[in-house]
Design a protein around this motif. Structure first.
Motif, PDB file in Angstrom:
ATOM      1  N   VAL A 286       0.824  -1.214   0.000  1.00  0.00           N
ATOM      2  CA  VAL A 286       0.000   0.000   0.000  1.00  0.00           C
ATOM      3  C   VAL A 286       0.860   1.267   0.000  1.00  0.00           C
ATOM      4  O   VAL A 286       0.400   2.322  -0.422  1.00  0.00           O
ATOM      5  CB  VAL A 286      -1.033   0.039   1.155  1.00  0.00           C
ATOM      6  CG1 VAL A 286      -2.046  -1.086   1.003  1.00  0.00           C
ATOM      7  CG2 VAL A 286      -0.373   0.014   2.510  1.00  0.00           C
ATOM      8  N   HIS A 287       2.104   1.148   0.424  1.00  0.00           N
ATOM      9  CA  HIS A 287       3.003   2.304   0.328  1.00  0.00           C
ATOM     10  C   HIS A 287       3.705   2.364  -1.028  1.00  0.00           C
ATOM     11  O   HIS A 287       4.509   3.258  -1.271  1.00  0.00           O
ATOM     12  CB  HIS A 287       4.052   2.269   1.449  1.00  0.00           C
ATOM     13  CG  HIS A 287       3.580   2.873   2.734  1.00  0.00           C
ATOM     14  ND1 HIS A 287       3.331   4.216   2.868  1.00  0.00           N
ATOM     15  CD2 HIS A 287       3.289   2.322   3.939  1.00  0.00           C
ATOM     16  CE1 HIS A 287       2.915   4.473   4.101  1.00  0.00           C
ATOM     17  NE2 HIS A 287       2.877   3.336   4.764  1.00  0.00           N
ATOM     18  N   GLU A 288       3.443   1.403  -1.889  1.00  0.00           N
ATOM     19  CA  GLU A 288       4.031   1.360  -3.237  1.00  0.00           C
ATOM     20  C   GLU A 288       5.555   1.436  -3.177  1.00  0.00           C
ATOM     21  O   GLU A 288       6.203   2.235  -3.873  1.00  0.00           O
ATOM     22  CB  GLU A 288       3.414   2.449  -4.118  1.00  0.00           C
ATOM     23  CG  GLU A 288       1.890   2.310  -4.116  1.00  0.00           C
ATOM     24  CD  GLU A 288       1.157   3.096  -5.200  1.00  0.00           C
ATOM     25  OE1 GLU A 288       1.656   4.153  -5.606  1.00  0.00           O
ATOM     26  OE2 GLU A 288       0.075   2.618  -5.608  1.00  0.00           O
ATOM     27  N   ALA A 289       6.120   0.560  -2.340  1.00  0.00           N
ATOM     28  CA  ALA A 289       7.568   0.507  -2.164  1.00  0.00           C
ATOM     29  C   ALA A 289       8.254   0.027  -3.447  1.00  0.00           C
ATOM     30  O   ALA A 289       7.630  -0.586  -4.312  1.00  0.00           O
ATOM     31  CB  ALA A 289       7.909  -0.431  -1.009  1.00  0.00           C
ATOM     32  N   VAL A 290       9.543   0.328  -3.533  1.00  0.00           N
ATOM     33  CA  VAL A 290      10.337  -0.065  -4.692  1.00  0.00           C
ATOM     34  C   VAL A 290      11.523  -0.888  -4.186  1.00  0.00           C
ATOM     35  O   VAL A 290      12.182  -0.506  -3.217  1.00  0.00           O
ATOM     36  CB  VAL A 290      10.831   1.189  -5.447  1.00  0.00           C
ATOM     37  CG1 VAL A 290      11.756   0.805  -6.590  1.00  0.00           C
ATOM     38  CG2 VAL A 290       9.643   2.005  -5.950  1.00  0.00           C
ATOM     39  N   VAL A 291      11.772  -2.021  -4.825  1.00  0.00           N
ATOM     40  CA  VAL A 291      12.875  -2.897  -4.414  1.00  0.00           C
ATOM     41  C   VAL A 291      14.093  -2.594  -5.289  1.00  0.00           C
ATOM     42  O   VAL A 291      14.003  -2.582  -6.513  1.00  0.00           O
ATOM     43  CB  VAL A 291      12.480  -4.382  -4.563  1.00  0.00           C
ATOM     44  CG1 VAL A 291      13.601  -5.277  -4.038  1.00  0.00           C
ATOM     45  CG2 VAL A 291      11.176  -4.673  -3.842  1.00  0.00           C
ATOM     46  N   LEU A 292      15.225  -2.314  -4.630  1.00  0.00           N
ATOM     47  CA  LEU A 292      16.455  -1.979  -5.354  1.00  0.00           C
ATOM     48  C   LEU A 292      17.350  -3.209  -5.421  1.00  0.00           C
ATOM     49  O   LEU A 292      17.650  -3.827  -4.400  1.00  0.00           O
ATOM     50  CB  LEU A 292      17.204  -0.864  -4.618  1.00  0.00           C
ATOM     51  CG  LEU A 292      16.385   0.363  -4.207  1.00  0.00           C
ATOM     52  CD1 LEU A 292      17.269   1.340  -3.423  1.00  0.00           C
ATOM     53  CD2 LEU A 292      15.791   1.049  -5.429  1.00  0.00           C
ATOM     54  N   THR A 293      17.763  -3.577  -6.626  1.00  0.00           N
ATOM     55  CA  THR A 293      18.646  -4.733  -6.759  1.00  0.00           C
ATOM     56  C   THR A 293      19.898  -4.335  -7.541  1.00  0.00           C
ATOM     57  O   THR A 293      19.914  -3.340  -8.252  1.00  0.00           O
ATOM     58  CB  THR A 293      17.958  -5.903  -7.503  1.00  0.00           C
ATOM     59  OG1 THR A 293      17.413  -5.409  -8.726  1.00  0.00           O
ATOM     60  CG2 THR A 293      16.849  -6.503  -6.670  1.00  0.00           C
ATOM     61  N   ARG A 294      20.906  -5.169  -7.372  1.00  0.00           N
ATOM     62  CA  ARG A 294      22.160  -4.893  -8.071  1.00  0.00           C
ATOM     63  C   ARG A 294      22.816  -6.211  -8.471  1.00  0.00           C
ATOM     64  O   ARG A 294      22.780  -7.187  -7.720  1.00  0.00           O
ATOM     65  CB  ARG A 294      23.085  -4.122  -7.119  1.00  0.00           C
ATOM     66  CG  ARG A 294      24.368  -3.734  -7.769  1.00  0.00           C
ATOM     67  CD  ARG A 294      24.964  -2.569  -7.022  1.00  0.00           C
ATOM     68  NE  ARG A 294      26.384  -2.533  -7.316  1.00  0.00           N
ATOM     69  CZ  ARG A 294      27.232  -1.686  -6.767  1.00  0.00           C
ATOM     70  NH1 ARG A 294      26.804  -0.818  -5.870  1.00  0.00           N
ATOM     71  NH2 ARG A 294      28.492  -1.715  -7.090  1.00  0.00           N
TER      72      ARG A 294
END
Ligand SMILES: Cc1cc2nc3c(=O)[nH]c(=O)nc-3n(C[C@H](O)[C@H](O)[C@H](O)COP(=O)(O)OP(=O)(O)OC[C@H]3O[C@@H](n4cnc5c(N)ncnc54)[C@H](O)[C@@H]3O)c2cc1C
Lengths: 296, 152
Positions: free
Chosen positions: A132-140
């Motif tokens: 619901v917070h529309e989080a974004v997952v950061l990958t590398r």
């Protein structure tokens, strides 16, 4: 005591080193964060890596700070740290409330939010709040960095969008557009220390805008778009709640398992939706209703 | 695969040869002679294996010993260098335990609680020991002893 299959243990101190290890060992490498899932799987022989890459030595993954894009939670941030953070309490109380329902202190002191996202069990308590917070997952990975919206992250039970050779570096949680009231409702067999039989996360925002997400009632944690559309722009009233509840069956696909039956989950999630909506709206309006998750 | 790790265990520097596959719990019990952490469920559920790692309660059955190289571990044995702590004394005075299997874990969880929150409410006490299963007492005597210690 259970005995694990032999593996080589690495504790890199830089992201670059960890990623080169993941590249070198490919399929045979596993990332170890808090280990509350991974250590058990290795002991039980469910996972048999040749190389275990412990990321706890990489200090840049410990960041918990506010940025221009929102709250940055590094891959090593634990549930206990989220609960103790003033920053989280002030701006993201829903995250704190959901974190507080995970396991017990001895688990939360070690378990990371990112580890939970990567294990991707359908019942993950932090799922609805991040959705619901529309989080974004950061990958590398060796190939560069990538951002994945949380709504595209969960691809199946215990499956996620993480690609081979990739490491999650953190999560970014944007601030809601204006004032918001949140609520996480968890149904467990007893209050605490048990995975959810069903979970609902709600974010009520200004202009009668609502975000709704579920966990443990389908193969993945997910938003409920038809319910959000039904609620959109309307004052929360009993008939409106009834209309939203009627849409629940088309948004979920629960199974019967050791924790609850399909019929029970379908029924209880409607009750949870009602309580969550009412609480989130009263928090939005600043009523002094106590914070915290609701256990039912 | 063998490795040598060094840790501070109950205030003493210790070095020990371990297999990467050995849990902290196994190494404490079988190689370092520390018997208070118990192997109950061996899956992180029961809390009998609780130790303090850098001051925080953790499940030693879910940690490989190689992970604690260079770190500080405290077990029940490490609390009472100068006799029982006030918390331990509160348990003794009330005979608050029965079989004692959960006791090391409960005491360590409560020790962590009282360090960060010296005057907890009953709800906070319950939350702090919720991950420590006790099959004898029904928890009431445990909660009373912790609250009594916090009032001293
Ligand atoms: C007793 C117990 C009770 C629990 N109760 C609950 C509960 O009530 N609610 C709930 O939601 N969960 C619960 N859990 C699950 C817990 O939340 C997860 O086990 C935990 O969040 C996983 O995080 P970790 O840091 O321990 O991950 P690990 O076990 O270290 O890793 C988990 C997975 O993620 C991968 N991984 C971790 N970090 C990264 C990274 N940075 N990049 C790529 N891959 C990565 C690992 O390779 C592994 O596949 C419970 C677990 C236990 C043992």
């Amino acid at each position: 005591m259970a005995v694990a299959r032999e593996f080589e243990y690495f504790r890199p101190e830089t992201l670059e080193h960890s990623i080169s290890l993941l590249g070198e060992y490919g399929e045979n490498a596993r990332v170890l964060a808090g280990g509350t899932d991974m250590a058990l799987k290795i002991k039980q022989g469910v996972e048999t890596p040749k190389a275990v890459v412990d990321i706890k030595g990489i200090s840049e993954l410990e960041r918990l700070e506010s940025t221009d894009n929102g709250l940055h939670l590094g891959a090593l941030v634990t549930f206990s740290q989220v609960m103790a953070s003033g920053l989280v309490a002030a701006n993201f109380p829903l995250l704190r409330d959901a974190a507080a329902t995970v396991g017990s202190v001895g688990i939360r002191n070690r378990a990371t939010l990112v580890g939970s996202l990567c294990s991707a069990v359908p019942s993950l308590d932090i799922g609805p709040a991040l959705l619901v917070h529309e989080a974004v997952v950061l990958t590398r990975s060796a190939g560069g960095t990538r951002k994945t919206g949380i709504n595209k992250w969960f691809t199946g039970p215990k499956q996620c969008a993480l690609e081979p050779g990739e490491l999650v570096t953190g999560i970014v949680v944007p601030l809601p557009p204006g004032k918001a009231g949140g609520c996480y409702v968890k149904r467990g067999r007893y209050a605490g220390k048990d995975p959810a039989q069903a979970g609902v996360g709600i974010l009520a925002m200004e202009k009668n805008d609502y975000r709704v997400a579920f966990c443990a009632v389908g193969p993945v944690a997910k938003r409920a778009p038809s319910i959000e559309t039904c609620l959109h722009g309307q004052e929360l009233t009993d008939p409106l709640i009834k209309a939203a509840q009627a849409l629940v069956p088309q948004e979920i696909s629960p199974i019967t398992d050791i924790r609850a039956s399909k019929a029970y989950r379908t029924l209880i999630i409607k009750v949870m939706l009602e309580r969550g909506l009412k609480t989130a709206v009263s928090r939005l309006k600043g009523k002094p209703s106590a914070h915290g998750a609701i256990w039912i | 695969m063998k490795k040598t790790i060094t840790l501070t265990l109950n205030g003493d520097a210790r070095s020990v040869d371990v297999e990467t596959t050995e849990t902290l719990l196994a190494v404490l019990r079988n190689k370092l002679g520390v018997k208070s952490p118990k192997c109950g469920c061996d899956q992180g559920e029961c809390g009998a294996c609780t130790v303090l790692l850098n001051g925080k309660s953790v499940r030693s059955c879910l940690i490989f010993s190689v992970e604690v190289d260079g770190q500080e571990v405290v077990t029940l044995e490490g609390l009472s260098h100068n006799g029982p702590t006030p918390l331990q004394q509160a348990f003794i005075d009330r005979s608050a335990f029965q079989c004692g299997y959960c006791a090391p874990g409960v005491i360590l969880s409560a020790t962590e609680l009282l360090t960060v929150n010296p005057h907890p409410t009953q709800t906070e006490v319950q939350e702090a020991i919720a991950g420590n299963l006790c099959r004898c007492t029904g928890y009431e005597s445990l909660i009373e002893a912790i609250l009594a210690a916090s009032r001293e």
